[in-house]
Scaffold this motif. Structure first.
Motif, PDB file in Angstrom:
ATOM      1  N   MET A   1      54.298  82.532  41.618  1.00 58.56           N
ATOM      2  CA  MET A   1      53.585  81.605  40.774  1.00 58.56           C
ATOM      3  C   MET A   1      52.448  82.348  40.082  1.00 58.56           C
ATOM      4  N   SER A   2      52.282  82.110  38.827  1.00 56.02           N
ATOM      5  CA  SER A   2      51.262  82.771  38.020  1.00 56.02           C
ATOM      6  C   SER A   2      49.858  82.315  38.425  1.00 56.02           C
ATOM      7  N   GLY A   3      48.891  83.211  38.237  1.00 49.87           N
ATOM      8  CA  GLY A   3      47.507  82.866  38.545  1.00 49.87           C
ATOM      9  C   GLY A   3      46.987  81.735  37.685  1.00 49.87           C
ATOM     10  N   TRP A   4      47.341  81.745  36.400  1.00 53.56           N
ATOM     11  CA  TRP A   4      46.892  80.681  35.497  1.00 53.56           C
ATOM     12  C   TRP A   4      47.474  79.336  35.893  1.00 53.56           C
ATOM     13  N   PHE A   5      48.736  79.336  36.338  1.00 51.73           N
ATOM     14  CA  PHE A   5      49.371  78.082  36.754  1.00 51.73           C
ATOM     15  C   PHE A   5      48.660  77.510  37.978  1.00 51.73           C
ATOM     16  N   ARG A   6      48.347  78.367  38.942  1.00 50.09           N
ATOM     17  CA  ARG A   6      47.635  77.903  40.138  1.00 50.09           C
ATOM     18  C   ARG A   6      46.243  77.377  39.794  1.00 50.09           C
ATOM     19  N   LEU A   7      45.568  78.060  38.882  1.00 47.72           N
ATOM     20  CA  LEU A   7      44.240  77.600  38.470  1.00 47.72           C
ATOM     21  C   LEU A   7      44.315  76.235  37.791  1.00 47.72           C
ATOM     22  N   THR A   8      45.282  76.070  36.908  1.00 54.67           N
ATOM     23  CA  THR A   8      45.444  74.799  36.201  1.00 54.67           C
ATOM     24  C   THR A   8      45.814  73.685  37.169  1.00 54.67           C
ATOM     25  N   LEU A   9      46.760  73.968  38.045  1.00 55.19           N
ATOM     26  CA  LEU A   9      47.197  72.978  39.028  1.00 55.19           C
ATOM     27  C   LEU A   9      46.048  72.621  39.977  1.00 55.19           C
ATOM     28  N   GLY A  10      45.291  73.604  40.395  1.00 52.79           N
ATOM     29  CA  GLY A  10      44.158  73.363  41.287  1.00 52.79           C
ATOM     30  C   GLY A  10      43.072  72.531  40.643  1.00 52.79           C
ATOM     31  N   LEU A  11      42.769  72.835  39.395  1.00 53.84           N
ATOM     32  CA  LEU A  11      41.749  72.055  38.683  1.00 53.84           C
ATOM     33  C   LEU A  11      42.193  70.605  38.503  1.00 53.84           C
ATOM     34  N   ALA A  12      43.445  70.409  38.143  1.00 56.02           N
ATOM     35  CA  ALA A  12      43.973  69.049  37.977  1.00 56.02           C
ATOM     36  C   ALA A  12      43.933  68.296  39.309  1.00 56.02           C
ATOM     37  N   ALA A  13      44.257  68.966  40.397  1.00 58.42           N
ATOM     38  CA  ALA A  13      44.245  68.319  41.713  1.00 58.42           C
ATOM     39  C   ALA A  13      42.833  67.934  42.134  1.00 58.42           C
ATOM     40  N   VAL A  14      41.863  68.781  41.859  1.00 56.65           N
ATOM     41  CA  VAL A  14      40.470  68.475  42.210  1.00 56.65           C
ATOM     42  C   VAL A  14      39.971  67.263  41.413  1.00 56.65           C
ATOM     43  N   VAL A  15      40.255  67.244  40.132  1.00 53.02           N
ATOM     44  CA  VAL A  15      39.811  66.126  39.286  1.00 53.02           C
ATOM     45  C   VAL A  15      40.508  64.830  39.702  1.00 53.02           C
ATOM     46  N   LEU A  16      41.809  64.883  39.926  1.00 50.91           N
ATOM     47  CA  LEU A  16      42.560  63.692  40.319  1.00 50.91           C
ATOM     48  C   LEU A  16      42.119  63.206  41.704  1.00 50.91           C
ATOM     49  N   GLY A  17      41.891  64.129  42.616  1.00 49.56           N
ATOM     50  CA  GLY A  17      41.415  63.748  43.944  1.00 49.56           C
ATOM     51  C   GLY A  17      40.050  63.085  43.901  1.00 49.56           C
ATOM     52  N   ALA A  18      39.171  63.597  43.052  1.00 49.81           N
ATOM     53  CA  ALA A  18      37.846  62.976  42.897  1.00 49.81           C
ATOM     54  C   ALA A  18      37.974  61.572  42.316  1.00 49.81           C
ATOM     55  N   LEU A  19      38.847  61.413  41.341  1.00 49.18           N
ATOM     56  CA  LEU A  19      39.067  60.091  40.747  1.00 49.18           C
ATOM     57  C   LEU A  19      39.616  59.118  41.777  1.00 49.18           C
ATOM     58  N   TRP A  20      40.586  59.547  42.561  1.00 49.00           N
ATOM     59  CA  TRP A  20      41.152  58.681  43.598  1.00 49.00           C
ATOM     60  C   TRP A  20      40.087  58.271  44.611  1.00 49.00           C
ATOM     61  N   THR A  21      39.233  59.215  44.985  1.00 55.29           N
ATOM     62  CA  THR A  21      38.183  58.909  45.948  1.00 55.29           C
ATOM     63  C   THR A  21      37.211  57.879  45.394  1.00 55.29           C
ATOM     64  N   VAL A  22      36.789  58.074  44.165  1.00 53.00           N
ATOM     65  CA  VAL A  22      35.844  57.144  43.533  1.00 53.00           C
ATOM     66  C   VAL A  22      36.468  55.763  43.384  1.00 53.00           C
ATOM     67  N   GLN A  23      37.740  55.711  43.015  1.00 52.15           N
ATOM     68  CA  GLN A  23      38.419  54.416  42.906  1.00 52.15           C
ATOM     69  C   GLN A  23      38.550  53.755  44.271  1.00 52.15           C
ATOM     70  N   GLY A  24      38.894  54.527  45.279  1.00 54.54           N
ATOM     71  CA  GLY A  24      39.034  53.973  46.620  1.00 54.54           C
ATOM     72  C   GLY A  24      37.732  53.432  47.174  1.00 54.54           C
ATOM     73  N   LEU A  25      36.631  54.038  46.780  1.00 52.98           N
ATOM     74  CA  LEU A  25      35.313  53.564  47.220  1.00 52.98           C
ATOM     75  C   LEU A  25      34.854  52.335  46.448  1.00 52.98           C
TER      76      LEU A  25
END
Length: 64
Positions: A1-25
């Protein structure tokens, strides 16, 4: 897996996880996920996975 792909996927996961947490709260109105305990748990789990992906992506980019 490319470094750029992992960075993009990781950033998207962090943002989505934060959104889910805020919505759940209950800080985001008019959502099916508002005040649901499952999203308070799943959000941080996704954020940790995203941070791991970001770390792996940074390591892959620095080796080049």
């Amino acid at each position: 897996m490319s470094g750029w792909f992992r960075l993009t996927l990781g950033l998207a996961a962090v943002v989505l996880g934060a959104l889910w947490t805020v919505q759940g709260l209950g800080h985001v109105e008019d959502s099916v996920m508002t005040d649901q305990q499952a999203w308070v748990i799943l959000g941080p789990v996704l954020m940790v996975g995203g941070l791991v992906s970001l770390w792996l992506g940074m390591r892959a980019r620095s080796r080049r």
